[in-house]
Scaffold this motif. Structure first.
Motif, short mmCIF file in Angstrom:
data_model
loop_
_atom_site.label_atom_id
_atom_site.label_comp_id
_atom_site.label_asym_id
_atom_site.label_seq_id
_atom_site.Cartn_x
_atom_site.Cartn_y
_atom_site.Cartn_z
N UNK A 118 0.79 -1.23 0.00
CA UNK A 118 0.00 0.00 0.00
C UNK A 118 0.82 1.28 0.00
N UNK A 119 2.11 1.20 0.39
CA UNK A 119 2.95 2.40 0.35
C UNK A 119 4.41 2.01 0.13
N UNK A 120 5.25 3.01 -0.15
CA UNK A 120 6.66 2.75 -0.46
C UNK A 120 7.40 2.08 0.69
N UNK A 121 7.09 2.48 1.91
CA UNK A 121 7.78 1.90 3.06
C UNK A 121 7.55 0.40 3.16
N UNK A 122 6.32 -0.02 2.94
CA UNK A 122 5.99 -1.45 2.99
C UNK A 122 6.65 -2.20 1.83
N UNK A 123 6.69 -1.56 0.67
CA UNK A 123 7.32 -2.17 -0.51
C UNK A 123 8.80 -2.39 -0.27
N UNK A 124 9.46 -1.36 0.25
CA UNK A 124 10.90 -1.45 0.54
C UNK A 124 11.17 -2.51 1.61
N UNK A 125 10.37 -2.48 2.66
CA UNK A 125 10.56 -3.43 3.76
C UNK A 125 10.50 -4.87 3.27
N UNK A 126 9.58 -5.15 2.36
CA UNK A 126 9.43 -6.51 1.83
C UNK A 126 10.67 -6.93 1.05
N UNK A 127 11.17 -6.03 0.22
CA UNK A 127 12.35 -6.38 -0.58
C UNK A 127 13.58 -6.52 0.30
N UNK A 128 13.78 -5.59 1.22
CA UNK A 128 14.95 -5.63 2.10
C UNK A 128 14.94 -6.90 2.96
N UNK A 129 13.74 -7.33 3.35
CA UNK A 129 13.62 -8.54 4.18
C UNK A 129 13.75 -9.83 3.37
N UNK A 130 13.90 -9.69 2.04
CA UNK A 130 14.07 -10.87 1.20
C UNK A 130 12.77 -11.57 0.83
#
Length: 266
Positions: A174-186
């Motif tokens: 739903x937002x950039x922070x969640x998108x980034x968190x998912x990628x960074x977490x693998x």
């Protein structure tokens, strides 16, 4: 009111307009001279939009736009006074002479060209696909079967849908922070996002070891200049052209965006 009085009012109005135009022309002719005489140029930059503009732990402005402002000041031989702006007030600051130039991820379009002038482009602003450096991803076909983190409804979501294979596994957030968190977490193998978001992500998460892979859409950045400031515009374009030729623009773009500036429009 008599016809004669009406004619006099019209004549006065035209004379007043002519005087304003003359004053504007005089300002246009003297803008660069005024900067050089003052030995200071006021340049509007973002401080809330990394990697183009932000502040470090000591509250010192940093970023691609800040570096570009400093380059122009150095080439002019004047001190740079950085003026923090937002997307909403950057053009008004230029129009009201609170800034001599605007270097703030400014895109060029027909509406803006009615009220301000633009330099040649100095940096890319793009949406792209990023992934681990070790991943082979040289075309959109290589994304087949891979997971991608993307912000729902964002430009990169729309652009990726146009070019990616049908079997890409979208993980929409739903937002950039969640998108980034998912990628960074693998949680996903790739991420589609803007250069600004990706640059900030890579700066804050160096262990992720990700890099630019595929370009989705490019909307380059231009320096904003007040209407009629021909001499200043010419000088800025000369500085940009020289920086493009000697590789400075490519180096700045690689440093802050992870991708060379490439072929920018003039």
């Amino acid at each position: 009111m008599t016809f004669s009085a009406s004619k006099r009012r019209v004549a006065l109005a035209l004379a007043s307009a002519a005087m304003l135009a003359s004053a504007g022309a005089a300002h246009a002719q003297n803008a660069l001279d005024n900067v050089l005489k003052a030995k200071t140029i006021k340049i509007a930059v973002p401080t809330d939009y990394p990697p183009y503009g932000s502040v470090d732990k000591n509250m010192k402005p940093q970023g691609l736009d800040v570096e570009m402002a400093e380059l122009i000041g150095a080439k002019l031989g004047v001190k740079v006074e950085l003026v923090p702006v937002t997307s909403a007030n950057r053009i008004p600051y230029l129009q009201t002479k609170k800034a001599d130039l605007v270097i703030s991820t400014l895109g060029k379009n027909a509406e803006r060209e009615k009220v301000i002038d633009f330099s040649s482009a100095y940096a890319p602003f793009f949406q792209a696909v990023y992934a681990a450096k070790s991943m082979k991803l040289t075309s959109f076909a290589d994304m087949a079967g891979k997971t991608v983190a993307v912000t729902r409804g964002a430009m990169e979501d729309q652009e990726l849908n146009k070019v990616a294979p049908p079997n890409v596994d979208y993980r929409r957030f739903e937002d950039n922070n969640a998108t980034i968190a998912a990628f960074v977490a693998g949680q996903t193998q790739t991420i589609a996002t803007s250069a600004a978001v990706a640059g900030d992500m890579l700066a804050k998460n160096p262990k992720v070891s990700a890099e630019f892979k595929l370009l989705l859409k490019d909307s380059p950045c231009f320096v904003g200049i007040a209407k009629g400031e021909t001499a200043l515009k010419t000088k800025v374009n000369e500085i940009i052209a020289a920086a493009k030729k000697d590789g400075t623009l490519d180096a700045m773009s690689k440093k802050w965006l992870g991708k060379a500036a490439g072929d920018l429009p003039v």
